[in-house]
Structures are given as structure tokens and as C-alpha cells.
Design a protein around this motif. Structure first.
Motif, short mmCIF file in Angstrom:
data_model
loop_
_atom_site.label_atom_id
_atom_site.label_comp_id
_atom_site.label_asym_id
_atom_site.label_seq_id
_atom_site.Cartn_x
_atom_site.Cartn_y
_atom_site.Cartn_z
N ASN A 1 2.44 -0.14 6.13
CA ASN A 1 3.77 -0.35 6.51
C ASN A 1 4.88 -0.30 5.31
O ASN A 1 6.16 -0.89 5.73
CB ASN A 1 4.00 -1.82 7.55
N THR A 2 4.72 0.19 4.62
CA THR A 2 5.37 0.11 3.26
C THR A 2 6.47 1.23 3.43
O THR A 2 6.33 2.30 4.01
CB THR A 2 4.47 0.60 1.92
N LYS A 3 7.77 0.95 3.12
CA LYS A 3 8.87 1.70 3.40
C LYS A 3 8.86 2.89 2.37
O LYS A 3 8.90 2.50 1.27
CB LYS A 3 10.19 0.96 3.35
N PRO A 4 8.93 4.20 2.56
CA PRO A 4 9.04 5.30 1.49
C PRO A 4 10.48 5.44 0.78
O PRO A 4 11.35 5.02 1.44
CB PRO A 4 8.54 6.51 2.44
N LYS B 1 14.15 16.46 8.80
CA LYS B 1 13.62 17.05 7.93
C LYS B 1 12.94 16.28 6.81
O LYS B 1 12.26 16.89 5.95
CB LYS B 1 14.42 18.08 7.21
N PHE B 2 13.12 14.87 6.73
CA PHE B 2 12.69 14.23 5.53
C PHE B 2 11.52 13.30 5.97
O PHE B 2 11.58 12.38 6.56
CB PHE B 2 13.74 13.36 5.13
N GLU B 3 10.42 13.62 5.19
CA GLU B 3 9.10 12.95 5.48
C GLU B 3 8.71 12.80 6.86
O GLU B 3 8.40 11.57 7.31
CB GLU B 3 9.16 11.59 4.56
N LYS B 4 8.57 13.84 7.76
CA LYS B 4 8.56 13.73 9.20
C LYS B 4 7.55 14.99 9.69
O LYS B 4 7.30 15.19 10.74
CB LYS B 4 9.72 14.00 10.20
N ALA B 5 6.83 15.35 8.60
CA ALA B 5 5.80 16.40 8.96
C ALA B 5 4.54 15.89 9.33
O ALA B 5 4.05 14.98 9.76
CB ALA B 5 5.76 17.46 7.64
N ARG B 6 3.59 16.80 8.55
CA ARG B 6 1.92 16.29 8.93
C ARG B 6 1.93 14.77 8.44
O ARG B 6 2.21 14.35 7.20
CB ARG B 6 1.08 17.12 8.05
N GLY B 7 0.93 14.17 9.08
CA GLY B 7 0.71 12.89 8.89
C GLY B 7 1.69 11.86 9.58
O GLY B 7 1.58 10.68 9.45
N TYR C 1 -1.42 15.57 12.57
CA TYR C 1 -1.65 14.45 13.12
C TYR C 1 -0.83 13.33 12.62
O TYR C 1 0.13 13.48 11.85
CB TYR C 1 -3.30 13.98 12.16
N LYS C 2 -1.31 12.08 12.99
CA LYS C 2 -0.19 10.92 12.60
C LYS C 2 -1.29 9.67 12.17
O LYS C 2 -2.13 9.40 12.82
CB LYS C 2 0.54 10.59 13.69
N CYS C 3 -0.98 9.36 10.80
CA CYS C 3 -1.78 8.33 10.70
C CYS C 3 -1.13 6.89 10.45
O CYS C 3 0.24 6.81 10.59
CB CYS C 3 -2.58 8.52 9.28
N ARG D 1 0.74 -1.02 0.06
CA ARG D 1 -0.02 0.13 0.05
C ARG D 1 0.77 1.32 -0.05
O ARG D 1 1.80 1.10 0.53
CB ARG D 1 -0.82 0.12 1.23
N ALA D 2 0.17 2.29 -0.38
CA ALA D 2 1.05 3.71 -0.60
C ALA D 2 1.62 4.01 0.81
O ALA D 2 0.75 3.93 1.58
CB ALA D 2 0.21 4.54 -1.13
N THR D 3 2.77 4.46 0.81
CA THR D 3 3.24 5.03 2.15
C THR D 3 2.50 5.87 3.09
O THR D 3 2.58 5.81 4.19
CB THR D 3 4.66 5.52 2.09
#
Length: 187
Positions: free
Chosen positions: A161-164, A172-178, A185-187, A153-155
Motif C-alpha cells: 500500500n506504499t505510495k509511489p 498516463k502516469f503509473e497506470k499501465a501493466r500491473g 494484470y493488476k497486483c 514495501r516497494a510500490t
């Protein structure tokens, strides 16, 4: 969608009938096992031949620790793997084993021999066990490749649980919203 036609009609067989590799030694092994398949009534030889045809991703390596785990309580039997046996530094004591594989990493070979075991090639195995009697046929973990971690499934989707694919692992890398509860929020 077109049908797959070869000379003589539809091609129903999709499995390989020869290895794609140009490795001379592999081709010699194929020749040997083709002979054994023809002359013996052994399913073991058929399986080994089929695996010799396989691609690199379908011949995954097996670590010494997994090998030792699979061979527990199978004393006197020969472990057979159409692939590579790799070393595992986390394993302290290597038990005495007889192993047949296409390749051994240098340290794995040293450790097996040091424990009083034996490392064989498939031509040696064909002389010892032409029908595969007294052997244990093993396979490495196929889905343990790094690439497989990115499948699924898309990250950003919930319960994924897919690795981006990220350039770097940091704040700074893919640690913002969501990704963090403190950022919306955190999904």
C-alpha cells in the motif's frame, strides 16, 4: 562498524541532552524545565523536558478535533502538548478547553479563545502546575506525515500500500501493466 567513543570511554547514551534548535525561547523553556526536573520529583517534568529536546518530526502537530476528542470527560484538566495546535475546519463547535502548547496556529488560538477556553505557554503552566498535577499530556500523530506514506514495501510488489513517487496523478502516469486489470494484470 566502529564503537562510538567520547572522552572518557564508550558513549552509551544516544538521547539528546539539549535541543538542536537555536531558538532562544525554547532554550529558556529548557532552562526552566531542567530546574523543575531537579527540584521536583515529577515524572511529568522529565517527559516535557525530553520532548523539548526532540526534532520537528518527533513533535508532530495536533488538530483541534483530535484535541477535543482526547479531552472528552476531562473537564477542569489542562491539555499539554509539546508541539503545535492546528485548526480543523471540519469541526464546527469547539468545546471550552484549557490548552498549553509550544505554538498555536492563528485560527486555532482564535477558536479556543472564542469558545471561552485558554491558550497557555509552558512558563505559565510551570506557575500553575509545577508538578503537572491536573494536566493531560498529549502527543500528535507521528506517522501522519506525507513522507511516511512512501515508506514500506516497494510500490509494485503484491499487497503493497506504499505510495509511489509520481510526477503527476493522471491516466498516463503509473497506470499501465500491473496497475489496472484492463492492462494485462493488476497486483
Amino acid at each position: 562498524m566502529a564503537i562510538d567513543l567520547i572522552a572518557g570511554g564508550r558513549n552509551k547514551k544516544k538521547s539528546r541532552t539539549a535541543p538542536k534548535s537555536d531558538n532562544v525561547y525554547l532554550k529558556l523553556l529548557v532552562k526552566l524545565y531542567k530546574f523543575l526536573v531537579r527540584r521536583t520529583d515529577s515524572k511529568f517534568n522529565k517527559v516535557v523536558l525530553k520532548r523539548l529536546f526532540m526534532s520537528k518530526t518527533n513533535k508532530p502537530p495536533l488538530s483541534l478535533s483530535k484535541l477535543a476528542k482526547f479531552m472528552e470527560g476531562k473537564d477542569g484538566k489542562i491539555a499539554v502538548l509539546v508541539g503545535t495546535i492546528t485548526d480543523d475546519v471540519r469541526m464546527y463547535d469547539v468545546p471550552k478547553m484549557r490548552v498549553c502548547a509550544l505554538r498555536f496556529t492563528q485560527t486555532a488560538r482564535q477558536r479556543i479563545l472564542k469558545a471561552g477556553g485558554e491558550c497557555m505557554t509552558f512558563d505559565q503552566l510551570a506557575l500553575l502546575a509545577p508538578t503537572g498535577a491536573g494536566t493531560v499530556l498529549l502527543r500528535g500523530p507521528k506517522l501522519s506525515r506525507e513522507a511516511v506514506k512512501h515508506f514500506g514495501r516497494a510500490t509494485g510488489v503484491p499487497d503493497s500500500n506504499t505510495k509511489p513517487f509520481v510526477r503527476s496523478k493522471g491516466r498516463k502516469f503509473e497506470k499501465a501493466r500491473g496497475r489496472r486489470a484492463s492492462r494485462g494484470y493488476k497486483c
